[in-house]
Design a protein around this motif. Structure first.
Motif, short mmCIF file in Angstrom:
data_model
loop_
_atom_site.label_atom_id
_atom_site.label_comp_id
_atom_site.label_asym_id
_atom_site.label_seq_id
_atom_site.Cartn_x
_atom_site.Cartn_y
_atom_site.Cartn_z
N ILE A 149 0.84 -1.20 0.00
CA ILE A 149 0.00 0.00 0.00
C ILE A 149 0.87 1.25 0.00
O ILE A 149 0.61 2.20 -0.73
N LYS A 150 1.94 1.24 0.80
CA LYS A 150 2.84 2.40 0.85
C LYS A 150 3.48 2.64 -0.53
O LYS A 150 3.55 3.78 -0.99
N LYS A 151 3.89 1.58 -1.18
CA LYS A 151 4.49 1.71 -2.51
C LYS A 151 3.45 2.20 -3.53
O LYS A 151 3.74 3.07 -4.34
N ASP A 152 2.23 1.64 -3.46
CA ASP A 152 1.18 2.07 -4.37
C ASP A 152 0.81 3.53 -4.17
O ASP A 152 0.54 4.25 -5.13
N LEU A 153 0.81 3.99 -2.93
CA LEU A 153 0.53 5.40 -2.67
C LEU A 153 1.60 6.30 -3.25
O LEU A 153 1.30 7.38 -3.77
N SER A 154 2.85 5.86 -3.17
CA SER A 154 3.91 6.67 -3.77
C SER A 154 3.79 6.68 -5.29
O SER A 154 4.06 7.70 -5.93
N ILE A 155 3.36 5.58 -5.88
CA ILE A 155 3.12 5.53 -7.32
C ILE A 155 2.02 6.51 -7.70
O ILE A 155 2.14 7.25 -8.67
N LEU A 156 0.94 6.52 -6.92
CA LEU A 156 -0.16 7.45 -7.19
C LEU A 156 0.30 8.90 -7.03
O LEU A 156 -0.07 9.77 -7.84
N TYR A 157 1.10 9.17 -6.00
CA TYR A 157 1.62 10.52 -5.80
C TYR A 157 2.44 10.96 -7.02
O TYR A 157 2.28 12.09 -7.52
N LEU A 158 3.28 10.10 -7.52
CA LEU A 158 4.10 10.43 -8.69
C LEU A 158 3.24 10.59 -9.93
O LEU A 158 3.48 11.47 -10.76
N ALA A 159 2.22 9.74 -10.08
CA ALA A 159 1.33 9.81 -11.24
C ALA A 159 0.54 11.11 -11.24
O ALA A 159 0.26 11.68 -12.30
N TYR A 160 0.18 11.57 -10.06
CA TYR A 160 -0.58 12.81 -9.93
C TYR A 160 0.14 13.98 -10.59
O TYR A 160 -0.48 14.88 -11.16
N ARG A 161 1.44 13.96 -10.56
CA ARG A 161 2.25 15.05 -11.09
C ARG A 161 2.48 14.96 -12.60
O ARG A 161 3.06 15.87 -13.18
N LYS A 162 2.04 13.88 -13.22
CA LYS A 162 2.26 13.69 -14.66
C LYS A 162 1.15 14.36 -15.48
O LYS A 162 -0.03 14.20 -15.18
N PRO A 163 1.52 15.08 -16.55
CA PRO A 163 0.50 15.75 -17.38
C PRO A 163 -0.35 14.76 -18.18
O PRO A 163 -1.45 15.12 -18.61
N GLU A 164 0.11 13.54 -18.37
CA GLU A 164 -0.64 12.56 -19.16
C GLU A 164 -1.85 11.99 -18.40
O GLU A 164 -2.72 11.37 -19.00
N VAL A 165 -1.88 12.22 -17.11
CA VAL A 165 -2.97 11.69 -16.29
C VAL A 165 -4.18 12.62 -16.40
O VAL A 165 -4.05 13.82 -16.23
N PRO A 166 -5.36 12.05 -16.70
CA PRO A 166 -6.56 12.89 -16.84
C PRO A 166 -6.92 13.61 -15.53
O PRO A 166 -6.61 13.12 -14.44
N TRP A 167 -7.61 14.73 -15.64
CA TRP A 167 -7.94 15.54 -14.48
C TRP A 167 -8.79 14.79 -13.47
O TRP A 167 -8.59 14.92 -12.27
#
Length: 126
Positions: A14-32
């Motif tokens: 879960i900790k690793k997945d949360l860090s993945i989500l945090y990093l993904a949040y900062r990517k412009p390719e991720v929809p709003w």
């Protein structure tokens, strides 16, 4: 102690997945809409405030054991696969030197909970 070991493995995932989500949040390719959902999930997971307080026997931990993994799974499905893969690699490097510290992330979590509190107060005090 197999149960304890299994829970420890799940917590690390879960900790690793949360860090993945945090990093993904900062990517412009991720929809709003995915970014909004990610902010809610990461904010809830890192927040000391729970839907059901932890001191309530058994039920207090159910939200942590059920809601957060379901939210993480749904958030990952909203993100393009190539972004998830690049974020997985970045997450490996992120925790290599210990826990990262981010005042911005803390401020966002506090802001989200303040907005929720204002909404609830406004909704129920009319």
């Amino acid at each position: 102690m197999k149960l304890f070991d299994d829970l420890k493995i799940q917590a690390e995932k879960i900790k690793k997945d949360l860090s993945i989500l945090y990093l993904a949040y900062r990517k412009p390719e991720v929809p709003w809409y995915a970014k909004v959902f990610i902010a809610l999930i990461v904010g809830y997971a890192l927040s000391p405030v729970d839907l059901i307080p932890d001191f309530v026997p058994i039920l207090g931990y159910l939200d942590d054991l059920i809601l957060i993994p379901i939210g993480i799974t749904l958030a990952i499905k909203l993100i393009p696969a190539e972004v998830i893969e690049s974020c997985r690699l970045e997450a490996e490097d992120l925790f290599k030197d210990g826990k990262p510290k981010s005042w911005k992330a803390g401020a966002i979590i506090i802001l989200v909970w303040l907005l929720v509190a204002v909404f609830v107060i406004h909704k129920f005090t009319r």
